[in-house]
Every structure is written in C-alpha cells, then in structure tokens.
Write a protein that holds these residues in place. Structure first.
Motif, short mmCIF file in Angstrom:
data_model
loop_
_atom_site.label_atom_id
_atom_site.label_comp_id
_atom_site.label_asym_id
_atom_site.label_seq_id
_atom_site.Cartn_x
_atom_site.Cartn_y
_atom_site.Cartn_z
N THR A 1 48.44 27.96 34.61
CA THR A 1 47.99 28.69 35.79
C THR A 1 46.51 28.96 35.64
O THR A 1 46.08 29.64 34.70
N ARG B 1 46.43 29.49 40.81
CA ARG B 1 46.79 28.12 41.14
C ARG B 1 47.46 27.45 39.94
O ARG B 1 46.94 27.46 38.84
N GLU C 1 42.04 20.43 37.96
CA GLU C 1 42.91 19.26 37.95
C GLU C 1 42.27 18.06 37.24
O GLU C 1 42.97 17.24 36.66
#
Length: 132
Positions: free
Chosen positions: A63, A68, A98
């Motif tokens: 997280t 997110r 990411e």
C-alpha cells in the motif's frame, strides 16, 4: 584496428548505461518511500536459468502513500523464487509506484551496479584506445 574500435564503442555503451542507471537510482533515492509488502505470487520470468530450470520473479503487493494498493513484479529473477506470503520492504517513488517499486536490497544493489558499469566501461575504453 576494427576490434579496438568495437571495444571503445562497447565501453562507451557501458559508461552511458551506468551513468543512466546511477542517475535514475540517485533520483529515486532522494524521493524514495519505504513500505512493507508481501509476496503474492511467483511468475515465470520467460528465460531459462539453466538446462530445464526456469527462472522466476516475485510479484509483491503493498500500500503506497494515499492508500493506493500497488502490485508489481520484481526486476530480479531467481530460482526457485520467494515463497508467497513472506513479507519484505520495498522502495518506491510516490509519484510512480507502479513503475519504480522494488525490493529494498535490489534497489541498493542497482545503486552500486551503475558505478561498477561506468568503471568497467572506462577500462574497456582504455584497453581499446591503447590498442589503436
């Protein structure tokens, strides 16, 4: 003569790659956040680690800031790969978790790999230039 020119070009490619990697890792080091993650799966890496042995990469989930949830595969491949369920520390850029998240020790290893590539490239360039 052509072999020495190839050595110089190859050495310069090592230097350029090492400088690029160092710049990216230093930029990440300044902005980095750490998070606890968990290995969620092992994935085939797409290449063989040896005869009949497939290399695997670990997929981890964590997280990020702001809540997110991010899932990413590590850049490092191993055999047999870590067991799902194990926890680890990841380092990531909060603006791009990411694409930048990586195991903390892999990040540190890559921080060292850039300067090593620069030195290796400089040695190859010097050897090629000495032969001209």
């Amino acid at each position: 003569m052509a072999g020495h020119i190839i050595m110089i070009v190859l050495g310069l490619a090592f230097v350029a790659g090492g400088l690029r990697e160092s710049a990216e890792r230093l930029r990440l080091q300044r902005r980095a956040r750490r998070a606890r993650a968990v290995f969620v799966a092992r994935e085939e890496a797409g290449h063989m680690a040896g005869p009949g042995v497939r290399s695997r990469t670990a997929r981890f989930r964590f997280t990020a800031e702001g809540g997110r949830v991010v899932e990413r595969a590590s850049a490092l491949t191993t055999f047999p790969g870590p067991r799902p369920g194990r926890t680890l520390t990841v380092v990531y850029d909060p603006d791009r978790p990411e694409s930048t998240a990586e195991r903390a020790w892999v990040h540190l290893a890559m921080l060292v790999a850039g300067p090593v590539a620069v030195v290796a490239g400089a040695v190859i360039v010097a050897a090629g230039a000495a032969g001209l």
